[in-house]
Design a protein around this motif. Structure first.
Motif, mmCIF file in Angstrom:
data_model
loop_
_atom_site.group_PDB
_atom_site.id
_atom_site.type_symbol
_atom_site.label_atom_id
_atom_site.label_comp_id
_atom_site.label_asym_id
_atom_site.label_seq_id
_atom_site.Cartn_x
_atom_site.Cartn_y
_atom_site.Cartn_z
ATOM 1 N N THR A 180 -9.650 8.396 -0.481
ATOM 2 C CA THR A 180 -8.713 9.876 -1.514
ATOM 3 C C THR A 180 -7.827 10.706 0.002
ATOM 4 O O THR A 180 -6.277 10.540 0.353
ATOM 5 N N HIS A 191 -7.322 8.845 3.006
ATOM 6 C CA HIS A 191 -6.089 7.945 3.584
ATOM 7 C C HIS A 191 -4.605 7.880 2.266
ATOM 8 O O HIS A 191 -3.353 8.052 3.559
ATOM 9 N N THR A 192 -5.236 8.056 1.274
ATOM 10 C CA THR A 192 -3.707 7.919 0.117
ATOM 11 C C THR A 192 -3.367 8.900 0.088
ATOM 12 O O THR A 192 -1.590 8.983 -0.535
ATOM 13 N N TYR A 193 -4.041 10.141 -0.143
ATOM 14 C CA TYR A 193 -4.056 10.759 -0.741
ATOM 15 C C TYR A 193 -3.429 12.534 0.431
ATOM 16 O O TYR A 193 -3.805 13.415 -0.084
ATOM 17 N N TYR A 226 -0.509 9.395 4.002
ATOM 18 C CA TYR A 226 0.168 8.192 3.259
ATOM 19 C C TYR A 226 0.433 8.475 2.547
ATOM 20 O O TYR A 226 2.202 8.965 2.646
ATOM 21 N N GLY A 227 0.505 9.128 1.393
ATOM 22 C CA GLY A 227 1.482 10.091 0.170
ATOM 23 C C GLY A 227 2.545 10.887 0.314
ATOM 24 O O GLY A 227 3.178 10.076 0.238
ATOM 25 N N SER A 270 -1.238 -2.245 -4.311
ATOM 26 C CA SER A 270 -1.823 -1.436 -2.993
ATOM 27 C C SER A 270 -3.221 -2.805 -3.427
ATOM 28 O O SER A 270 -4.295 -1.918 -2.893
ATOM 29 N N ALA A 296 -4.773 2.730 -4.589
ATOM 30 C CA ALA A 296 -3.835 4.443 -5.201
ATOM 31 C C ALA A 296 -4.574 4.173 -6.602
ATOM 32 O O ALA A 296 -5.024 3.704 -7.187
ATOM 33 N N TYR A 318 1.001 -1.378 0.391
ATOM 34 C CA TYR A 318 0.049 0.043 0.344
ATOM 35 C C TYR A 318 0.790 0.849 -0.246
ATOM 36 O O TYR A 318 1.015 2.179 -1.232
ATOM 37 N N HIS A 358 1.934 9.105 -5.610
ATOM 38 C CA HIS A 358 1.882 10.693 -5.357
ATOM 39 C C HIS A 358 3.071 11.695 -6.073
ATOM 40 O O HIS A 358 2.635 12.725 -6.335
ATOM 41 N N ALA A 405 1.316 4.108 -2.712
ATOM 42 C CA ALA A 405 0.956 5.136 -2.462
ATOM 43 C C ALA A 405 1.814 6.494 -2.920
ATOM 44 O O ALA A 405 1.272 7.774 -3.229
#
Ligand code: WTA
Length: 665
Positions: free
Chosen positions: A325, A327-329, A332-333, A486, A434, A294, A302, A298
């Motif tokens: 969105t 979470h990932t952007y 984390y990303g 991911s 992602a 993941y 990104h 991510a």
């Protein structure tokens, strides 16, 4: 068009898509942009040559592993994948600590902008201290590695800190969007058996404090035996009810905790989070994601899709952390990549309709990632509003959540991007974790309205009913043909449902639930859902879930819900209900019924699920096997001539509905 659209009972064909096929505008990157871009065209060939080893290279380059992996993809138990399974790492270490250790502690990680204009900036060093304190406090509250934590918070820095503190101790988080009801929160807490709930007294929405803690109290009254503590951040200073022994203030236990904490070393396949999303049945699915794969995708997406330059860019993704969105952007990303970003608590029109553009100007935002529904709303408000602000810092614009119509794409580029910036339309899902399909801003000649090509390392196709790839120019269903790092690892507690939902329609292929088309160049155009999932303002809602909410009201005998095309929100919820004779609703006016039932849906699911319109009818159109023909109802909801009704058990039903609707309420 009609001959290529998937012909399922509930197939979607969002209005306005006919003109996509005549869309021939092209926006190649400028030579200056291309020359400085992170991603080059040779990535495609590199990834195609050996996909798993391409991803292994990304995983090594973008992440810090405490124990390096030697395995890449294991697909021997398909459709259950593992990636980098013998490696170990910690997500919070990757998102925070390593930046401090490598001398980037003074870089701002988060510029927080409250709706009322209060603001705070946290550097990576600040974030390390805050996350460490929270991790120590969570541990003291009895949360251990593997325990689940539910998060029900406004978009304040503590929400990001909470997610990272969970990651730090290996406690999978389950964020529940603050707009969901107590009922929805309770079912998610129960399904994940969360031990701790982290919330706030409230947050600011549309200029006023909006309470959250009462919904947690109400959810817990419904019976959530797994919950031991509720940790409460003070944000709005509203009065809150307090359960001694269970409820704990953040400022009492987190602020006083030690700011030294060693991140727990975790397997690459350790679950990082669960996120519930609507499916085609009434029960939301707990999509779960793990750590190593993941984070790899991510960070990779990104960096490449937004062309992130961590030293100089200011990035802003407008999503709430309650969605994938966010979470990932948001979390984390960007943090794994060491970015500086803006997070904004409130709504785009509070206190005025230029609020977003004021934020772009204030922080000199250079990368903006938002949803088509927001762009269309701004179009409606008028371009003189963004024109009052200096948006010249922007250099990349992104779109996500639903198909973006070419006119909105063009407006976004021209009015917000000053006719200079690349626009990337990114297709992905909660399940994919992602971005999967998107132009690369320094490489791809963009086409307004198309997500175009799978990213390097991703394999996607459009297939017909028999799973055969359609030729260029053809339409069908979007599928993913190879596993990706991911990808969801399953549905929490329900491996069978995972197989059924995604892998049974086309054996060996992941079925995304979206209709798509390939143009003459082989570029992919997304056409919307082909199942009973609606997309309202980029949020996924299930028709069945709203129908169940409606029939749980004593007045309602039967309900059918459709997503009708809406100019601003993409789709809007329209419900058809049959009232129970003598149950109280029958002698009310149409308006009274509508108000009562809309509020009931808000209470059962959340305000985002409120139908735009509820129509009282005497009958619903059904096939001989009893399946509601939503396609016909959608024709009614969209004021179209009703289509082919020959498979109806009783063909006079549509006439009855039409007659009923023409009567005054
Ligand atoms: C839709 C949001 C067209 C699609 C990241 C998908 C899109 C669902 C796009 C997932 C796009 C998302 N173009 N449609 N660029 N992005 N979708 O899980 O129907 O909230 O299946 O994830 O949104 O919604 P989810």
């Amino acid at each position: 068009m009609t001959d290529t659209t998937p012909a399922t009972e509930s197939s979607e064909k969002p209005a306005g898509l006919e003109n996509l096929l005549s869309e021939d505008r092209r926006f190649p990157p400028s030579p200056e942009f291309a020359a400085q871009a992170n991603a080059h065209g040779d990535l495609y060939a590199w990834a195609a040559a050996d996909r798993p080893s391409f991803w292994a290279d990304q995983a090594r380059e973008l992440l810090t592993w405490s124990t390096p992996f030697t395995q890449t993809l294991d697909w021997s138990k398909a459709p259950f994948a593992t990636w980098f399974a013998d490696g170990k790492l910690n997500a919070a270490y990757n998102a925070v600590d390593r930046h401090v250790e490598e001398g980037r502690g003074d870089r701002v990680a988060l510029h927080f902008e409250g709706e009322g204009g209060d603001s705070r900036s946290l550097t990576y060093a600040d974030l390390q201290r805050e996350v460490s304190k929270a991790a120590n406090a969570f541990t003291a509250l009895g949360v251990g590695t593997g325990d689940r934590v539910a998060i029900y918070m406004p978009l304040v820095p503590e929400a990001v800190v909470t997610m990272l503190a969970c990651a730090r101790i290996g406690a999978p988080h389950s964020v529940v969007f603050g707009g969901f009801s107590a009922e929805a929160l309770a079912s998610r807490i129960v399904d994940a058996e969360a031990k701790l709930v982290v919330t706030a007294d409230g947050g600011y929405r549309r200029g006023a404090p909006s309470a959250l803690k009462p919904a947690v109290d109400e959810a817990l009254e419904k019976g959530t035996p797994s919950v031991e503590h509720v940790l409460v951040v003070r944000r709005t200073e509203q009065d809150v009810a307090w359960t001694e022994g269970r409820d704990v203030w953040w400022h009492d236990v987190v602020d006083s905790a030690s700011d030294q904490h060693t991140p727990v070393e975790l397997d690459a396949e350790h679950p990082l989070f669960i996120l519930y999303t609507s499916g085609t049945t009434g029960k939301p699915k707990g999509i779960f994601h793990t750590t190593g794969g993941y984070l790899t995708q991510a960070a990779y997406t990104h960096r490449n899709v937004f062309d992130l330059k961590a030293e100089s860019d200011v990035y802003w993704c407008t999503a709430d952390i309650g969605w994938i969105t966010g979470h990932t952007y948001v979390v984390y990303g960007p943090l794994v990549n060491g970015a500086t970003q803006v997070i904004y608590e409130g709504t785009p029109d509070t206190p005025h309709r230029g609020r977003w553009w004021e934020i772009v100007q204030k922080y000199q935002v250079s990368i903006l990632y938002t949803a088509p529904t927001a762009i269309r709303t701004c179009m409606k408000w008028g371009e003189e509003i963004p024109a009052q602000f200096d948006l010249s810092s922007l250099r990349v614009l992104g779109s996500v959540g639903e198909p973006i119509n070419p006119e909105a794409w063009m407006w976004y580029r021209r009015v917000i991007g000053g006719d200079r910036t690349p626009v990337v339309d990114t297709w992905w899902q909660t399940e994919t974790g992602a971005i999967m399909i998107s132009p690369l801003p320094g490489v791809t000649a963009a086409k307004p309205g198309s997500a175009q090509v799978p990213l390097p390392g991703i394999a996607a196709d459009v297939v017909d009913d028999e799973a055969h790839p359609v030729p260029d120019g053809g339409g069908g269903y979007l599928v993913l043909t190879e596993p990706w790092p991911s990808m969801l690892r399953g549905i929490w507690g329900d491996p069978e449902r995972y197989k059924d939902t995604y892998w049974s329609r086309f054996p060996g292929l992941y079925f995304a639930g979206d209709g798509a088309k390939k143009d003459d160049d082989g570029d992919i155009w997304l056409l919307g859902r082909v199942d009973d999932v609606m997309n309202v303002s980029g949020h996924r809602l299930s028709t069945t879930e709203i129908e169940s909410a409606l029939v749980s009201h004593p007045w309602v005998a039967e309900a059918a819900v459709v997503g009708a095309t809406d100019e601003t929100t993409g789709q809007a919820v329209v419900a058809f209900v049959i009232l129970r004779g003598g149950a109280g609703g029958a002698d009310k006016s149409g308006d009274e019924v509508q108000t009562e039932l809309r509020n009931h849906v808000a209470k059962e699911i959340g305000p985002i699920a409120k139908p735009r319109q509820i129509l009282v009818v005497q009958e619903l159109p059904k096939t001989r096997s009893g399946k509601i023909m939503r396609r016909l109802l959608r024709d009614v909801a969209e004021h179209r001539q009703v289509g082919d009704a020959t498979t109806l058990a009783d063909s006079s039903v549509m006439d009855l509905i039409a007659q009923g609707l023409s009567k005054p309420a």
